[in-house]
Structure formats: structure tokens, C-alpha cells
Motif scaffolding. Structure first.
Motif, PDB file in Angstrom:
ATOM      1  N   ARG A  17       0.946  -1.282  -0.060  1.00  0.00           N
ATOM      2  CA  ARG A  17       0.189  -0.032  -0.063  1.00  0.00           C
ATOM      3  C   ARG A  17       0.906   1.430  -0.040  1.00  0.00           C
ATOM      4  O   ARG A  17       0.675   2.236  -0.713  1.00  0.00           O
ATOM      5  CB  ARG A  17      -1.126  -0.162   1.301  1.00  0.00           C
ATOM      6  N   LEU A  20       2.686   1.775  -3.187  1.00  0.00           N
ATOM      7  CA  LEU A  20       1.662   2.020  -4.307  1.00  0.00           C
ATOM      8  C   LEU A  20       1.528   3.500  -4.369  1.00  0.00           C
ATOM      9  O   LEU A  20       1.343   4.265  -5.201  1.00  0.00           O
ATOM     10  CB  LEU A  20       0.556   1.341  -4.376  1.00  0.00           C
ATOM     11  N   LEU A  21       1.137   4.036  -3.194  1.00  0.00           N
ATOM     12  CA  LEU A  21       0.900   5.287  -2.808  1.00  0.00           C
ATOM     13  C   LEU A  21       1.981   6.325  -3.450  1.00  0.00           C
ATOM     14  O   LEU A  21       1.971   7.244  -4.046  1.00  0.00           O
ATOM     15  CB  LEU A  21       0.559   5.674  -1.380  1.00  0.00           C
ATOM     16  N   LEU A  24       2.613   6.256  -7.095  1.00  0.00           N
ATOM     17  CA  LEU A  24       1.443   6.886  -7.684  1.00  0.00           C
ATOM     18  C   LEU A  24       1.896   8.191  -8.285  1.00  0.00           C
ATOM     19  O   LEU A  24       1.516   8.683  -9.534  1.00  0.00           O
ATOM     20  CB  LEU A  24       0.294   6.851  -7.129  1.00  0.00           C
ATOM     21  N   ASP A  25       2.749   8.921  -7.443  1.00  0.00           N
ATOM     22  CA  ASP A  25       3.288  10.155  -7.701  1.00  0.00           C
ATOM     23  C   ASP A  25       4.353  10.146  -8.613  1.00  0.00           C
ATOM     24  O   ASP A  25       4.953  11.128  -9.213  1.00  0.00           O
ATOM     25  CB  ASP A  25       3.463  10.832  -6.482  1.00  0.00           C
ATOM     26  N   TRP A  28       4.080   7.581 -12.666  1.00  0.00           N
ATOM     27  CA  TRP A  28       2.686   7.403 -13.695  1.00  0.00           C
ATOM     28  C   TRP A  28       3.235   7.564 -15.092  1.00  0.00           C
ATOM     29  O   TRP A  28       2.579   7.414 -16.210  1.00  0.00           O
ATOM     30  CB  TRP A  28       1.572   8.474 -13.162  1.00  0.00           C
ATOM     31  N   ALA A  29       4.462   8.114 -15.367  1.00  0.00           N
ATOM     32  CA  ALA A  29       4.996   8.483 -16.616  1.00  0.00           C
ATOM     33  C   ALA A  29       5.486   7.274 -17.564  1.00  0.00           C
ATOM     34  O   ALA A  29       5.848   6.254 -16.905  1.00  0.00           O
ATOM     35  CB  ALA A  29       6.192   9.609 -16.847  1.00  0.00           C
ATOM     36  N   ASP A  30       5.553   7.464 -18.731  1.00  0.00           N
ATOM     37  CA  ASP A  30       6.148   6.401 -19.639  1.00  0.00           C
ATOM     38  C   ASP A  30       7.586   6.311 -19.370  1.00  0.00           C
ATOM     39  O   ASP A  30       8.310   7.078 -19.746  1.00  0.00           O
ATOM     40  CB  ASP A  30       5.660   6.807 -21.229  1.00  0.00           C
ATOM     41  N   ARG A  36      12.521  13.853 -17.580  1.00  0.00           N
ATOM     42  CA  ARG A  36      12.726  13.319 -16.138  1.00  0.00           C
ATOM     43  C   ARG A  36      11.919  12.514 -15.590  1.00  0.00           C
ATOM     44  O   ARG A  36      11.994  11.215 -14.830  1.00  0.00           O
ATOM     45  CB  ARG A  36      13.054  14.579 -15.101  1.00  0.00           C
ATOM     46  N   GLU A  37      10.492  12.589 -15.921  1.00  0.00           N
ATOM     47  CA  GLU A  37       9.358  11.781 -15.230  1.00  0.00           C
ATOM     48  C   GLU A  37       9.554  10.466 -15.929  1.00  0.00           C
ATOM     49  O   GLU A  37       9.338   9.495 -15.157  1.00  0.00           O
ATOM     50  CB  GLU A  37       7.915  12.545 -15.709  1.00  0.00           C
ATOM     51  N   ARG A  39      12.407   9.131 -16.988  1.00  0.00           N
ATOM     52  CA  ARG A  39      13.489   8.329 -16.180  1.00  0.00           C
ATOM     53  C   ARG A  39      13.168   8.037 -14.888  1.00  0.00           C
ATOM     54  O   ARG A  39      13.770   6.914 -14.445  1.00  0.00           O
ATOM     55  CB  ARG A  39      14.669   9.472 -16.202  1.00  0.00           C
ATOM     56  N   ASN A 234       2.661  -0.940 -15.662  1.00  0.00           N
ATOM     57  CA  ASN A 234       1.759  -0.384 -14.603  1.00  0.00           C
ATOM     58  C   ASN A 234       2.846  -0.301 -13.635  1.00  0.00           C
ATOM     59  O   ASN A 234       2.854  -1.240 -12.542  1.00  0.00           O
ATOM     60  CB  ASN A 234       0.653  -1.615 -14.248  1.00  0.00           C
ATOM     61  N   PRO A 236       3.326   1.884 -10.940  1.00  0.00           N
ATOM     62  CA  PRO A 236       2.784   1.778  -9.329  1.00  0.00           C
ATOM     63  C   PRO A 236       2.710   0.477  -8.823  1.00  0.00           C
ATOM     64  O   PRO A 236       3.117   0.034  -7.648  1.00  0.00           O
ATOM     65  CB  PRO A 236       1.709   2.741  -9.287  1.00  0.00           C
TER      66      PRO A 236
END
Lengths: 482, 482
Positions: A17, A20-21, A24-25, A28-30, A36-37, A39, A234, A236
């Protein structure tokens, strides 16, 4: 409200849990993107892969994440078979594999491949010798679960893996049930697992393909997960899955918890037959998953039993036909040749309270008694059933006896249109109406009768003569021994 | 740090996050089970299906959840094709579909099916008339996206759906990019989408198959999701996906936000060519997604551009070959016949700050100038490039000219071994070294040259004569017009 169906899905582990939390932040990016997101996502994915690979006992580049354990099996089986197509197209698998393996095998067969089922003994175990005997020059793949999902019996995976290596045949191990408790030993070639079985989130399966194993992914592919699992990662969920698996393995409490649950299960295995008449506890009592036990209750409707247990606060599952959408009993119980009616699987989640197990043992006898009473089976079991037998056998219209059926001393019980456990209840009532050596023929169109009438004979020490086709359903012949 | 790549993946919507957290506790159990945790999961799943179906514009029993948009496309295409196998095996799809459609089409072709690509115009749009002309008696399925993922151009889905209905051919619409902004109009037969494009979590795709559409799921199946998507349901993610889609649709702000982002994109479309020399803004300026714009910068290395923008804090993506693992430029840009070098896709997430867009417009010209300077292209564009042309053309070893190459006035530029955008830069430098009417032949083994040399000719109003095979790569011939 105790939940005793961990083998189906475990509640989310607190570590899962938390991970995962956080991801999630962060995740989420590819992860294929250069910014940077992306990487950051890639770093998370790589770290999760390393953690999962360590827990599995393989290299990170041998492991990919899939959207479910089922998809890991489907991809693993089809990819391994396709890569071995020139060698042969024969697939061996145990008769008690998870349905995902059986579905993959059906697709293989429909596409022109062949398959052979490896039989199991009454505990649900494959004999390694049978695998050795079945391995042929055209064997493309062997599938063997590490432990059975319905009865908990461990398979001789290490021994079978060695045999397969010797024969040059890859072995795929479905480790969905056992991976939470430890790595799968032995020199297997492919391994699959499912995160929601260990308290990871849904949406994550694992497929490991060891180096040197030929593998040709089937179906449309993309650049994700080494071309072995298409679709956006997926992250997270993957991070949460890996974190909780690592937490289970790293914690010194895991071994202790396995031992504790093993003792609780031992208690259930011992006490249930003492507390409830006419019960068969199935599966290997020793070589088994720590947290899982299955038993079947004669003269009990599985759906009613589950419903009453649910009302009493216990969530368990069942392999009885009346609890499945197909109205066929569990293929595992069938392959073992054990009773399917009134079947209950108890699988204890990590941290199960001992008091809940005790309460289950208190409640179960009352619940079984209530269900039997509603079916017209008095509580005291066999003798009482025998005492009420006259009524049931008189109902049997011998005029509907099919041609060439039971002998002169025979009695025919018409259970057509009646669902499990009624045909067995009527047989139990009728058997004392024929002399020793006489036969009872049960007419039934319920699929469970095919399994449960022979199983009843074994439990009751009566002779199962066999089955004949009838105008509707089949005629099952039983000879009274005593 | 503005993230401008919503078309790749959107950050989690607050509503999705909240719904995910709640359903992690409520929706982890197997919804096929009879006990309360299972029933609770089933209720959540049913409610999510209703909400998603309403947003899609279909009935709940027509919609299943898949583990990704990619898997929805793979399953949708294979299931629709298999069900139409007796009618025909011809698959029509636009040349600019998402790679998941192309991968499914490749598998179809490898299995003996046929396919035909529908060409697009320079804005990336399919002509409905072309679809009508291509529909034949053996057409099994048409695939057309609702809007393009790289350039934002909307396709004439409603018109094509009507044509397909008339011809009795199912239409599958990949609505991954447009569904966040509204339902897909028209009488389509199948529709796919992906939750992480609208701020839902990863791990959820949608596949809708309207009643009356023949559909035969392929591959191993189980009882989950009407037999159309095997594997344990990911209920927490599904609930979060549906909740965030409903929130987007229900909120009165969605229409306002779409209009706001459309204005921001219009500003980018207008300002970028004013601020940056030698830029081509691509895609339909009007019939487009509200939040997406793509442009290509001549004489710029896409990877360097992305890297510099990332350093400046902007996350964008690119269809340039040097930013893809395959070293081939985007098939979308190729099909449109537009420049692929220095390509940037900006897709604004919901709630994008206008000030971030303004800052992007400030930063972009400096970044492009810096990248061009490193490549030896002075800032002022065409004239300056022409002024430095001597140096480049002198380097061109005419001795390596392949047999039968450029005419007497011709010049050969050897760009072998040089990656995009160097061949185009060298062509631009050389063109002023030949007289009007003379030719420059560029030798290149870079895949992007095939696309970018003709695109450069269009932009520069030079004549693209054609391409000839060469010992290595190809020889591209350009005739100077002015």
C-alpha cells in the motif's frame, strides 16, 4: 469477519500500500521517455525488477512483469511452445494445474499441438517417475505447478526440473501459490507468479525465462518488457508488488509465520474430522503449503455451506460443482479421485488470528449439521442415513430402469434432474435396502455424480462397479459390500 | 517543471487517486466469489462498468476492462477479425494508427490475412471517400482512430462509421486520445481506450463491442470479463479509471478546459513559426484534439532538442528517428509526408498553467538556436545556411558518385554514416552550389533522409526528383528551382 481465502487473493500488504501510494506520484509517466518523469519511472521499474528477480531467484533481465499471473502463464506457455515447434509439439502438464495452464493447453491443442496430462495420486501429487516416462523426443514443454492451489500439495518440482534438464526439455513452473513462502528450488526454465497472492496489488504477474531457454513471444508485441508483455507498464503496481514480496522475504517473521500457519492448518486437519461426521480432508498432510487445507463433507451442498459460513462471518472457497458457473466440480478434486460435494478450501492469510481459527472450528459443525438437516440428512451420519433408507428407495421407480441394467438383486435410484449432493444422499439411503452383494444403480445427469459416487464408495468401503450410458445422464452401479 | 506529454500519459487525476485508495481496501477480493468481500468487489466492478459505459456511450454489457489500451486493441482486432473469417480476411486501417493497431495487423498478416493502409493527407486525415472505395466484399474490419496521437488530427469517424454500417463491415475506433474529451460520435462497432490517457491509473484499458457485432475472442480465455479479457480483475484500478472519466465528463469545467487548452495550443501554433525560423507546424489546425500540437524544426537533432528542453524543465515527446529505439522516424509523420527532424509534440495536461506555455515559447527559440549552432547551422536560417554552403559541398567526394547518377551539372553529397538531421543540413548547404536547374544527389543510409529530404524540398520549394538505390543506403536527387 475472518477472511480465509488467501489462495484466491490476499488483502493488500501494508508495504504494498505504502509503495503504491508513493509510486502513484513518482511512477505514472512512460518509462520509455527521455524526460525526467520518464527516467524516474524507469528507475522505479528497474529497481522493482531487481527486487522481484532476487525473490524469484533469477537475473533481472530474465524477468518481465505482466498484467496478471494468468497472462504470465498464457505468454510463458505459448512462447516456450512456439520456440520449440521444430523439436516437437507435445505439451505435458499435470492434471491439477491452474485453469490458466489448462486454457493455454487447450489453445495449443486447437492449433494442432498435442498434450498429455500427468495423473496425480490421491493427495494430488505427480510422480516424478511418471514425468520421466512421459518425456519423449517430441516433448516441447512440461508444465508443473510448485504447489496446488486447491489442496496445497507440493509437487516434486526440483526432481522434475532435473529430469527435464537431462532430457533437454524446458519446465515451466506455475509458482503462484508458493512464491509468497519462498523461492522455487531447482533448475526450472520458466516460472510464473501473481502478485495479489502475496498481498501485492492486482494487475501484476511475473514471467521469468531463464537464459538459454528458447522463447518466441506470440501475438502482437511492442517494445515494452523485452517484447514479452505488450502495453503500457503499470509501474505503481509493479513497485508495490516487488516491495511487498521483498518485505515478506526479508522479514525474519516470514519463516515464523509459515510455521505458525502450518500449525493452525494442522489443527484444522485434525479437528475437522473429529468435529464433523463424514468428512474427508484431502491433499498431502505434510508436503503442502503452510496456510491451506481442503476438506469435503458428505451429503452437503457446497453452495449452501459457503453461504452459511459467510453468514457466520467466514469467507472460504469451494471446488464443489454447485459453486462454479459451469456446474462441473473442480478438475483438481476429480483428478485426485476425492469427494467434491460439500467442499471447503480454507487458506489463511498472513497474520491470521488463532482465535478466528478456533471460532471456525466451533461454527463449522453447526453449519454442516444445519445444511444436512435441510437436505433431509439427520446429523448422526451413516447409520441414521441407513435407517431412513426405506423412504428413498421406495421412491425409485424401477420401471425407468434402462435395458441391461442392475441384476436380479438390483435397485434403481432415479436421481435425474437432481443436483449434487442429492444423488449421493439417495445412494446412501438405498444401499441398505439391498442385500450384501446386491447392487444399487443411480441414474443421474449431474456431472458431480461421476466423481462423487466412486468417491463415496471409497469412503464407505462399498464396491464401485462402474458407469453405463443411459437415456439421460449415466447409470452408476454400486455393489453393497457390508 | 511543466509536463507537456499528456498524450503519452497523464498524471493521476485527484478523483482517480481517491477512488483508488478507497477501493484498495474494498475491492481486492475475487469478484467471482460468493462471500462478502467478493460480492463487494463485484458491486464495485459493476458500478465502474456502468460509469465507463455511460462515458463511452454504450451498454454496460458491451464493455469489458482490459489491462491496457494496447491489449484492448489487440483483443478487439483479433476477435473481430476471427468472427468475420468466413466473410473475408482483409483488414483496412489508416496509415497513422497507433502502433498497437499496426502490431495487431502484422500478426493478422503473418497468419495469412491481408491488409491495406488508408493513406492520409498532409494534415494526417483519412478521406472518407477513400474508405468507401477500399471497402470490398472481403473486408473483415476497418480500424480508424478517433484522433491522431502524434499530430492531433481528428478523423472522420462518424462518416466512416456510416459507410461501414452500410457495407456491413465493423469499424473499430481507437479512441485512446479523444475519449478524455468526449464520446466518439457515430455508429461504430468496436471501441478501445486507455485510462492513463485521461488521468486514470495505468493498468486499465476499455474494449466496447456493440451488440450485433460478431466477436470471437482469440487466445486462452477464462470466465473473467465475459471471456474477453483473461486474468484476475484489477478492481481498484478499474474503479479509479471509471471515477476519473466520470469526473472529467460530469464536471462543467471539462468543456471550458478543452476550450482553454485549445486557445493555448492555437497560441503555440501561431507563435512557434514566428519565433523559430524554419519550423513546420503539422496536423489539422482546426479539426484536432484540444490539447495537442506538433511541429518539426529544420536542421535540428530531435534527441538534442528534447534533452535541452528537459534541461530547461519541459517534458515533451518527439517522433524524430533519433529519439526512437528503432532509428526510424514516426510512421505518422512519414505517412503525412512532413518533416520528421527536430520534431516536438506538445500535449498539455488538464489544468496546464498558461504561464508555463508562455515560458515554453520563450525558451524554445533559444534551445533550437543552441542545437543548430552545435550542428554548425547559424541561427538566421536559410540564407545563412546558403552562405556557408561552399564548405560542405567541397567536402562532397564526387568520385564516390554511383554509376548513372546526377547529370553534368550535378553535385554529390556524401552523407553516409551521418544521422538525421546532418544529411538535410548538407543538402541545404550544397543546393546553392549548383545552378538553377542543376541537381544535388545526397547519399545517405539514414532512414530519416527518405522522409526528410522530400519534406525539405516541399518546405524550400525545391524539386524532389526521386530516389535511387546505391551501394550503401540510397541516393536522393534534388533539382534546384531558384
Amino acid at each position: 469477519m475472518p477472511y480465509f481465502d488467501a489462495a484466491s487473493a490476499a488483502p493488500l500488504h501494508p508495504v504494498a500500500r505504502e509503495a503504491l501510494l508513493a509510486s502513484l506520484d513518482e511512477g505514472w509517466a512512460d518509462p520509455a521517455r527521455l524526460y525526467r518523469e520518464g527516467r524516474r519511472g524507469r528507475l522505479l521499474l528497474d529497481a522493482a525488477r531487481e527486487a522481484a528477480a532476487e525473490a524469484v531467484g533469477c537475473r533481472p533481465d530474465e524477468l518481465v512483469f505482466t498484467p496478471s499471473g494468468t497472462q504470465a502463464v498464457h505468454s510463458g506457455v505459448s512462447g516456450a511452445l512456439a520456440a520449440r515447434r521444430r523439436v516437437g509439439r507435445r505439451l505435458l502438464h499435470s492434471a491439477v494445474e491452474h485453469s490458466s495452464v489448462l486454457h493455454a493447453a487447450e489453445v495449443h491443442e486447437a492449433a494442432g499441438g498435442s498434450r498429455a496430462e500427468l495423473a496425480v495420486d490421491r493427495t494430488g501429487r505427480v510422480a516424478a517417475g511418471d514425468v520421466a516416462a512421459a518425456l519423449g523426443p517430441d516433448t516441447a514443454l512440461v508444465c508443473l505447478q510448485s504447489a496446488n492451489h486447491e489442496v496445497g500439495t507440493e509437487q516434486p518440482v526440483e526432481e522434475v526440473a532435473a529430469l527435464c534438464r537431462e532430457a533437454g526439455v524446458p519446465l515451466l513452473v506455475d509458482a503462484a501459490q508458493s512464491l509468497p513462502w519462498g523461492p522455487v528450488p531447482g533448475d526450472w526454465s520458466l516460472l510464473t507468479a501473481s502478485a495479489h497472492k502475496w498481498g501485492g496489488p492486482p494487475g501484476v504477474g511475473l514471467l521469468a525465462v531463464r537464459k538459454g531457454t528458447r522463447f518466441a513471444p506470440q501475438g502482437p508485441r511492442d517494445e515494452r518488457e523485452s517484447g514479452r508483455s505488450p502495453g503500457f507498464e503499470n509501474i505503481p503496481a509493479v513497485v508495490a508488488a516487488a516491495a511487498s514480496l521483498r518485505a515478506l522475504r526479508a522479514g525474519p517473521e516470514t519463516a515464523g509465520e509459515a510455521a505458525r500457519l502450518r500449525r493452525l492448518v494442522d489443527r484444522i486437519r485434525t479437528r475437522v474430522p473429529e468435529l464433523v461426521p463424514d468428512v474427508e480432508v484431502v491433499g498431502d498432510p505434510v508436503h503442502r503449503l503452510p496456510h491451506l487445507v481442503t476438506f469435503s463433507c458428505l451429503y452437503v451442498d457446497g453452495e449452501a455451506l459457503l453461504h452459511e459460513l459467510d453468514r457466520a462471518g467466514f469467507s472460504v472457497s469451494s471446488g464443489s460443482s454447485c459453486t462454479s458457473s459451469t456446474l462441473t466440480p473442480s478438475h483438481v478434486l476429480r483428478a485426485m479421485g476425492v469427494l467434491s460435494e460439500g467442499n471447503v478450501r480454507v487458506s489463511l492469510p498472513y497474520g491470521t488470528d488463532e482465535a478466528d481459527v478456533e471460532r471456525f472450528l466451533e461454527v463449522l459443525p453447526q453449519v454442516v449439521r444445519a445444511v444436512r438437516e435441510r437436505l433431509g440428512v439427520p446429523a448422526a451420519g451413516r447409520e441414521t442415513v441407513a435407517a431412513t433408507a426405506g423412504g428413498a428407495s421406495e421412491e425409485a421407480p424401477s420401471g425407468e430402469e434402462p435395458a441391461g441394467s442392475a441384476g436380479p438383486a438390483g435397485l434403481v435410484v432415479d436421481s435425474l434432474g437432481k443436483r449434487c449432493p442429492l444423488p449421493v444422499i439417495e445412494l446412501a439411503k438405498a444401499i441398505h435396502d439391498v442385500p450384501v452383494g446386491g447392487t444399487v444403480t443411480v441414474l443421474s445427469d449431474d456431472e458431480a455424480a461421476r466423481q462423487d459416487i466412486p468417491a463415496w464408495c471409497t469412503m464407505r468401503d462399498q464396491e464401485y462397479v462402474g458407469e453405463r450410458p443411459a437415456e439421460r445422464g449415466a447409470a452408476y452401479v454400486v455393489r453393497r459390500r457390508a
